[in-house]
Design a protein around this motif. Sequence first.
Motif, PDB file in Angstrom:
ATOM      1  N   PHE A 292     -49.219-107.778 -20.234  1.00 12.40           N
ATOM      2  CA  PHE A 292     -50.674-107.853 -20.075  1.00 12.40           C
ATOM      3  C   PHE A 292     -51.310-106.524 -20.416  1.00 12.40           C
ATOM      4  CE2 PHE A 292     -54.427-107.721 -17.069  1.00 12.40           C
ATOM      5  CZ  PHE A 292     -55.243-108.465 -17.898  1.00 12.40           C
ATOM      6  N   ASP A 293     -52.131-106.539 -21.447  1.00 12.55           N
ATOM      7  CA  ASP A 293     -52.896-105.365 -21.848  1.00 12.55           C
ATOM      8  C   ASP A 293     -54.367-105.777 -21.865  1.00 12.55           C
ATOM      9  OD1 ASP A 293     -53.747-102.941 -22.775  1.00 12.55           O
ATOM     10  OD2 ASP A 293     -53.181-103.304 -24.861  1.00 12.55           O
ATOM     11  N   PRO A 294     -55.102-105.497 -20.792  1.00 14.69           N
ATOM     12  CA  PRO A 294     -56.483-105.997 -20.687  1.00 14.69           C
ATOM     13  C   PRO A 294     -57.345-105.557 -21.857  1.00 14.69           C
ATOM     14  CG  PRO A 294     -55.747-105.039 -18.602  1.00 14.69           C
ATOM     15  CD  PRO A 294     -54.712-104.691 -19.635  1.00 14.69           C
ATOM     16  N   PRO A 295     -58.094-106.484 -22.464  1.00 12.26           N
ATOM     17  CA  PRO A 295     -59.020-106.103 -23.541  1.00 12.26           C
ATOM     18  C   PRO A 295     -60.107-105.179 -23.019  1.00 12.26           C
ATOM     19  CG  PRO A 295     -58.690-108.500 -23.444  1.00 12.26           C
ATOM     20  CD  PRO A 295     -58.113-107.930 -22.196  1.00 12.26           C
ATOM     21  N   GLU A 296     -60.657-104.408 -23.924  1.00 13.61           N
ATOM     22  CA  GLU A 296     -61.729-103.498 -23.534  1.00 13.61           C
ATOM     23  C   GLU A 296     -63.019-104.273 -23.270  1.00 13.61           C
ATOM     24  OE1 GLU A 296     -62.211-100.548 -26.484  1.00 13.61           O
ATOM     25  OE2 GLU A 296     -60.206 -99.692 -26.243  1.00 13.61           O
ATOM     26  N   LEU A 297     -63.809-103.774 -22.331  1.00 18.20           N
ATOM     27  CA  LEU A 297     -65.077-104.406 -22.006  1.00 18.20           C
ATOM     28  C   LEU A 297     -66.070-104.236 -23.156  1.00 18.20           C
ATOM     29  CD1 LEU A 297     -65.594-103.332 -18.287  1.00 18.20           C
ATOM     30  CD2 LEU A 297     -64.888-105.559 -19.140  1.00 18.20           C
ATOM     31  N   LYS A 298     -66.804-105.295 -23.417  1.00 18.37           N
ATOM     32  CA  LYS A 298     -67.861-105.210 -24.422  1.00 18.37           C
ATOM     33  C   LYS A 298     -69.140-104.687 -23.777  1.00 18.37           C
ATOM     34  CE  LYS A 298     -66.317-108.723 -27.704  1.00 18.37           C
ATOM     35  NZ  LYS A 298     -66.686-109.980 -28.423  1.00 18.37           N
ATOM     36  N   ARG A 300     -72.655-104.557 -21.921  1.00 16.17           N
ATOM     37  CA  ARG A 300     -73.161-105.224 -20.723  1.00 16.17           C
ATOM     38  C   ARG A 300     -72.013-105.720 -19.840  1.00 16.17           C
ATOM     39  NH1 ARG A 300     -78.107-108.933 -23.232  1.00 16.17           N
ATOM     40  NH2 ARG A 300     -79.248-107.196 -24.220  1.00 16.17           N
ATOM     41  N   HIS A 301     -70.869-105.083 -19.949  1.00 19.43           N
ATOM     42  CA  HIS A 301     -69.730-105.386 -19.084  1.00 19.43           C
ATOM     43  C   HIS A 301     -69.282-106.842 -19.186  1.00 19.43           C
ATOM     44  CE1 HIS A 301     -70.227-101.445 -17.262  1.00 19.43           C
ATOM     45  NE2 HIS A 301     -71.507-101.717 -17.126  1.00 19.43           N
ATOM     46  N   GLN A 302     -69.384-107.407 -20.363  1.00 19.30           N
ATOM     47  CA  GLN A 302     -68.945-108.787 -20.569  1.00 19.30           C
ATOM     48  C   GLN A 302     -67.416-108.855 -20.552  1.00 19.30           C
ATOM     49  OE1 GLN A 302     -70.339-110.522 -24.183  1.00 19.30           O
ATOM     50  NE2 GLN A 302     -69.260-112.468 -23.883  1.00 19.30           N
ATOM     51  N   ILE A 303     -66.874-109.808 -19.776  1.00 19.53           N
ATOM     52  CA  ILE A 303     -65.424-109.948 -19.662  1.00 19.53           C
ATOM     53  C   ILE A 303     -64.892-110.666 -20.899  1.00 19.53           C
ATOM     54  CG2 ILE A 303     -63.544-110.921 -18.310  1.00 19.53           C
ATOM     55  CD1 ILE A 303     -64.987-108.621 -16.980  1.00 19.53           C
ATOM     56  N   VAL A 304     -63.873-110.094 -21.511  1.00 19.28           N
ATOM     57  CA  VAL A 304     -63.218-110.699 -22.660  1.00 19.28           C
ATOM     58  C   VAL A 304     -61.794-111.054 -22.259  1.00 19.28           C
ATOM     59  CG1 VAL A 304     -62.505-110.402 -25.052  1.00 19.28           C
ATOM     60  CG2 VAL A 304     -64.619-109.339 -24.240  1.00 19.28           C
ATOM     61  N   ARG A 305     -61.470-112.341 -22.311  1.00 23.84           N
ATOM     62  CA  ARG A 305     -60.122-112.756 -21.963  1.00 23.84           C
ATOM     63  C   ARG A 305     -59.151-112.426 -23.080  1.00 23.84           C
ATOM     64  NH1 ARG A 305     -61.448-118.883 -19.927  1.00 23.84           N
ATOM     65  NH2 ARG A 305     -62.391-118.375 -17.925  1.00 23.84           N
ATOM     66  N   GLU A 306     -57.898-112.212 -22.697  1.00 23.71           N
ATOM     67  CA  GLU A 306     -56.877-111.981 -23.708  1.00 23.71           C
ATOM     68  C   GLU A 306     -56.644-113.267 -24.490  1.00 23.71           C
ATOM     69  OE1 GLU A 306     -53.033-111.153 -22.138  1.00 23.71           O
ATOM     70  OE2 GLU A 306     -53.281-112.489 -20.433  1.00 23.71           O
ATOM     71  N   LEU A 351     -54.468-110.438 -10.754  1.00 26.71           N
ATOM     72  CA  LEU A 351     -55.793-110.873 -10.320  1.00 26.71           C
ATOM     73  C   LEU A 351     -56.832-110.084 -11.102  1.00 26.71           C
ATOM     74  CD1 LEU A 351     -55.696-111.469  -6.460  1.00 26.71           C
ATOM     75  CD2 LEU A 351     -55.905-113.131  -8.305  1.00 26.71           C
ATOM     76  N   ASP A 352     -56.973-110.444 -12.346  1.00 29.38           N
ATOM     77  CA  ASP A 352     -57.834-109.738 -13.283  1.00 29.38           C
ATOM     78  C   ASP A 352     -58.613-110.769 -14.090  1.00 29.38           C
ATOM     79  OD1 ASP A 352     -58.682-108.310 -15.781  1.00 29.38           O
ATOM     80  OD2 ASP A 352     -57.631-106.644 -14.815  1.00 29.38           O
ATOM     81  N   GLU A 353     -59.889-110.498 -14.293  1.00 23.47           N
ATOM     82  CA  GLU A 353     -60.736-111.455 -14.999  1.00 23.47           C
ATOM     83  C   GLU A 353     -60.355-111.636 -16.461  1.00 23.47           C
ATOM     84  OE1 GLU A 353     -64.746-109.868 -12.869  1.00 23.47           O
ATOM     85  OE2 GLU A 353     -63.069-108.569 -13.432  1.00 23.47           O
TER      86      GLU A 353
END
Length: 587
Positions: A292-298, A300-306, A351-353
Amino acid sequence: MVIPFIFASGIPRFGRLHGDIYVCRQSVIGDAIRPVGGMAVVLALVEAAETRDMLHMALTLLACALHQNPQNVKDMKKYRGYHLLALFLRRRMSLFDMQSLEIFFQIAACEASFSEPKKLERRQATLSPATSMQETSFEVLSLSKFRDEISSVGSHGDMDDFSVPKDSFSHISELENSDVLVETSNCIVLSNADMVEHVLLDWTLWVTAPVSIQIALLGFLEHLVSMHWYRSHNLTVLRRINLVQHLLVTLQRGDVEVPVLEKLVVLLGVILEDGFLASELENVVRFVIMTFDPPELKLRHQIVRESMGKHVIVRNMLLEMLIDLQVTIKSDELLEQWHKIVSSKLVTYFLDEAVHPTSMRWIMTLLGVSLASSTTFALKFRTSGGYQGLMRVLPSFYDSPDIYYILFCLVFGKPVYPRLPEVRMLDFHALIPSDGSYVELKYVEMLESVVAMAKSTFDRLSRQSMLAHQTGNLSQVGASLVAELVEGNADMTGELQGEALMHKTYAARLMGGEASAPAAATAVLRFMVDLAKMCPPFSAVCRRPEFLESCIDLYFSCIRFVFRHPAICILLSGCHVDIFGTTYFQF
């Protein structure tokens, strides 16, 4: 008579001899090969093979030389012969087949046969002459001869490696049953660890072979570590060469096919199950976390799923394997150690968005299994802010009906594993006892996450609606959302009759994905409404101030959306929670 010749060029050829032939002096090929170059010549024949038959002949010669003379085994180590063998084969894999693989198995392990003479004679009396001749061709090894056989092929272990409780010959009495005799008569004993480590586990070599050969190779290793006889010895030798680490490195490759990955995970599970060694479990957990390598936030802090990939597939298979192992643990002490090494770390980390939804479903399943198995784990999860973490993360997975179902399973104290292949609203309704018996609710804090997920669905729809107002595509967005809700409500309604038609969504198969999220959220809300009417304990939970506050937030999220799309109000009508005789939540 046709026999192979080796000419000065080093290329083996077939020749035909005419006339009388007799043996002048008996010679073992393992000894005869030494004066003419020894193992170097054998390896050269492998490199020079140009046809499948030539490769078979060279590999057969290699197996004979290793089995018949211990000095050849030492020479292979001295020359780093197994590395060279793998290197030479990389350019010959187009010639490699199951027959060649079987030769490799004969080099890596030897076969020991155990049988009771009287019963063997009684069995042979009932067989045909041809069958009897075939069976008697297999040599029944005594203990002393078996020890000699191990030493002659260069074993890395000795008889002390055998586990006395599991593999002692005192258990030979178990073969008194004729059925057991057939099952355990032939046992494979790992005898050449170098062959396994440097050839059979070199996936830079096997990745170019057909999938069937790769699976057969893994099946051989699985048989070594799963059978009863000599299992402890085989595992001891394989652990010396860090088999678990080899498998994890192979799982990390991106060029391995999914069926092979599945077989690798099965093999890994069989190894971990033997003793539940902390070092091996820690290595596997670190590997799962590494996927798991969390994607960077775009902006306005939009969550981007892997995005989906083989790393997600491998992770999910490993999570399922670990859950399979966890549910087999009966010892409380071992279970607490497992939670410390495995469950707590994986649940905390994932437990990560940004986690892929399929992985989050497995993490929630692992969480559910862990909560149900240990009161200590449940207490630590509560005191460490676990429920607050769910409230923060789960709204991002509003489009995962499986997570809704897992949450309700936990609330009603139902098992979350094995998982259902697909979730329908009837499965939600089945959680409630049909006989009207008392229901004791557990983990009621999970309900706040349910409300938060539904709220997130309608908040998303409101944002899309605002964007549609700005771009002028309002009618198109509204029509598509209505179609989604209608389609979700209409699935499988033909099978219902009578009062069931009043709630068509109970038969609906809850589809995952963003497009189906509104229908799923609406169906879950209707289920909660009926639940509050039918289940007094649930109704009592709904009276809690914190739950009412979350429902009020959900209410206004829905209202904001409905004002922009009045047509959807019809589909959402009836979603209300009746508490104290007053409607707090209604459209």
